[in-house]
Design a protein around this motif. Structure first.
Motif, PDB file in Angstrom:
ATOM      1  N   MET A   1      72.455  67.864   5.747  1.00  0.00           N
ATOM      2  CA  MET A   1      72.354  68.285   7.149  1.00  0.00           C
ATOM      3  C   MET A   1      71.141  69.176   7.346  1.00  0.00           C
ATOM      4  SD  MET A   1      75.169  71.333   7.633  1.00  0.00           S
ATOM      5  CE  MET A   1      76.319  70.970   6.325  1.00  0.00           C
ATOM      6  N   PRO A   2      70.697  69.348   8.565  1.00  0.00           N
ATOM      7  CA  PRO A   2      69.605  70.289   8.818  1.00  0.00           C
ATOM      8  C   PRO A   2      70.019  71.709   8.416  1.00  0.00           C
ATOM      9  CG  PRO A   2      69.950  68.865  10.724  1.00  0.00           C
ATOM     10  CD  PRO A   2      71.093  68.622   9.779  1.00  0.00           C
TER      11      PRO A   2
ATOM     12  N   SER B   1      67.331  80.479   0.016  1.00  0.00           N
ATOM     13  CA  SER B   1      66.508  79.389   0.545  1.00  0.00           C
ATOM     14  C   SER B   1      67.429  78.222   0.846  1.00  0.00           C
ATOM     15  CB  SER B   1      65.446  78.961  -0.463  1.00  0.00           C
ATOM     16  OG  SER B   1      64.542  80.009  -0.715  1.00  0.00           O
ATOM     17  N   ILE B   2      67.512  77.859   2.103  1.00  0.00           N
ATOM     18  CA  ILE B   2      68.350  76.741   2.530  1.00  0.00           C
ATOM     19  C   ILE B   2      67.437  75.552   2.793  1.00  0.00           C
ATOM     20  CG2 ILE B   2      69.922  75.901   4.309  1.00  0.00           C
ATOM     21  CD1 ILE B   2      70.815  78.850   4.674  1.00  0.00           C
ATOM     22  N   PHE B   3      67.569  74.524   1.966  1.00  0.00           N
ATOM     23  CA  PHE B   3      66.742  73.329   2.077  1.00  0.00           C
ATOM     24  C   PHE B   3      67.569  72.197   2.679  1.00  0.00           C
ATOM     25  CE2 PHE B   3      63.859  74.557  -1.769  1.00  0.00           C
ATOM     26  CZ  PHE B   3      63.238  75.515  -1.006  1.00  0.00           C
ATOM     27  N   GLY B   4      67.449  72.023   3.986  1.00  0.00           N
ATOM     28  CA  GLY B   4      68.165  70.965   4.680  1.00  0.00           C
ATOM     29  C   GLY B   4      67.385  69.662   4.718  1.00  0.00           C
TER      30      GLY B   4
ATOM     31  N   ASP C   1      65.852  63.061   3.562  1.00  0.00           N
ATOM     32  CA  ASP C   1      64.834  62.590   4.506  1.00  0.00           C
ATOM     33  C   ASP C   1      64.135  61.347   3.954  1.00  0.00           C
ATOM     34  OD1 ASP C   1      62.723  62.252   6.279  1.00  0.00           O
ATOM     35  OD2 ASP C   1      61.649  64.044   5.616  1.00  0.00           O
ATOM     36  N   PRO C   2      64.278  60.194   4.621  1.00  0.00           N
ATOM     37  CA  PRO C   2      63.687  58.957   4.090  1.00  0.00           C
ATOM     38  C   PRO C   2      62.166  58.971   4.051  1.00  0.00           C
ATOM     39  CG  PRO C   2      64.674  58.563   6.249  1.00  0.00           C
ATOM     40  CD  PRO C   2      65.008  59.966   5.859  1.00  0.00           C
TER      41      PRO C   2
ATOM     42  N   LYS D   1      58.025  69.371   1.136  1.00  0.00           N
ATOM     43  CA  LYS D   1      57.959  70.760   1.591  1.00  0.00           C
ATOM     44  C   LYS D   1      58.830  71.656   0.707  1.00  0.00           C
ATOM     45  CE  LYS D   1      58.673  73.620   5.684  1.00  0.00           C
ATOM     46  NZ  LYS D   1      59.133  73.670   7.069  1.00  0.00           N
ATOM     47  N   MET D   2      60.014  71.153   0.308  1.00  0.00           N
ATOM     48  CA  MET D   2      60.899  71.920  -0.573  1.00  0.00           C
ATOM     49  C   MET D   2      60.222  72.209  -1.910  1.00  0.00           C
ATOM     50  SD  MET D   2      64.453  69.881   0.020  1.00  0.00           S
ATOM     51  CE  MET D   2      64.911  69.371   1.661  1.00  0.00           C
ATOM     52  N   LEU D   3      59.580  71.208  -2.489  1.00  0.00           N
ATOM     53  CA  LEU D   3      58.924  71.378  -3.785  1.00  0.00           C
ATOM     54  C   LEU D   3      57.762  72.368  -3.675  1.00  0.00           C
ATOM     55  CD1 LEU D   3      58.968  67.703  -5.101  1.00  0.00           C
ATOM     56  CD2 LEU D   3      60.542  69.571  -5.665  1.00  0.00           C
ATOM     57  N   LYS D   4      57.027  72.295  -2.582  1.00  0.00           N
ATOM     58  CA  LYS D   4      55.927  73.232  -2.362  1.00  0.00           C
ATOM     59  C   LYS D   4      56.459  74.661  -2.235  1.00  0.00           C
ATOM     60  CE  LYS D   4      51.927  73.973   0.612  1.00  0.00           C
ATOM     61  NZ  LYS D   4      51.172  73.493   1.775  1.00  0.00           N
TER      62      LYS D   4
END
Length: 192
Positions: free
Chosen positions: A131-132, A164-167, A171-172, A179-182
């Protein structure tokens, strides 16, 4: 140089997931910046569930608790990375936390008062979800993350505890994951 412990909390040991990539991005950037990093992958260990108060308070620790306690003791900064499962921490990660953060190691009790025993360490919690992130934060009020922060990490003395919440982890287009990895690499370079 900061001594960092990464606890990669995805319970699937058969294949690589986004949490594994996030842990690797954090580790690589931290080491490149001169930090010393230890990684515990909970999926590869045998983590028995605690079933009684007597077992939890006992002195006969399973190897996973001995190894985990040594790693936590040696670290200045702990990073927990896990996927949100059914609105909470995966059961295997919760079992690891229960085994490692026991009374006498992570905190002391005297009657109704407690004293945290792991003060002087900071923590970062990175949680991924489909989810977002804003929906988890505002609609669900990040309930389980707040509980982990307050009732486990801060209770044991970790401060500060950053989140850090990575929603949108699925994402296809791959943009959210990139962005999460960065972000993980940026945090790792600063050992935050």
């Amino acid at each position: 140089m900061t001594r960092v412990l990464i606890v990669q909390g995805h319970p699937d040991g058969e294949e690589q997931h986004l949490c594994h990539a996030i842990a690797e991005a954090y580790r690589s950037a931290a080491e490149d910046a001169g930090h010393r990093v230890t990684v515990i992958n909970i999926a590869v260990g045998d983590i028995p569930c605690l079933r009684s108060k007597a077992e939890w308070e006992g002195s006969d620790l399973p190897q996973v608790a001995v190894t985990g306690q040594k790693a936590v003791q040696d670290a200045e900064h702990i990073v927990l990375i896990y996927p949100l499962w059914m609105g909470d921490v995966p059961a295997m990660l919760k079992a690891w936390l229960e085994q490692v953060l026991r009374k006498g190691f992570a905190f002391e009790m005297s009657g109704r008062t407690w004293r945290p025993a792991l003060a002087g360490r900071s923590a970062r919690v990175i949680v991924t979800m489909g989810m977002p992130g804003a929906a988890y934060r505002w609609f669900y009020m990040a309930h389980s993350l707040r509980s982990l922060d307050r009732n486990i990490l801060r209770f044991c003395g970790f401060r500060p505890v950053r989140r850090s919440i990575f929603g949108n982890a699925e994402d296809p287009s791959g943009k959210a994951q990139a962005k999460m990895l960065k972000t993980a690499a940026r945090l790792g370079a600063r050992a935050q």
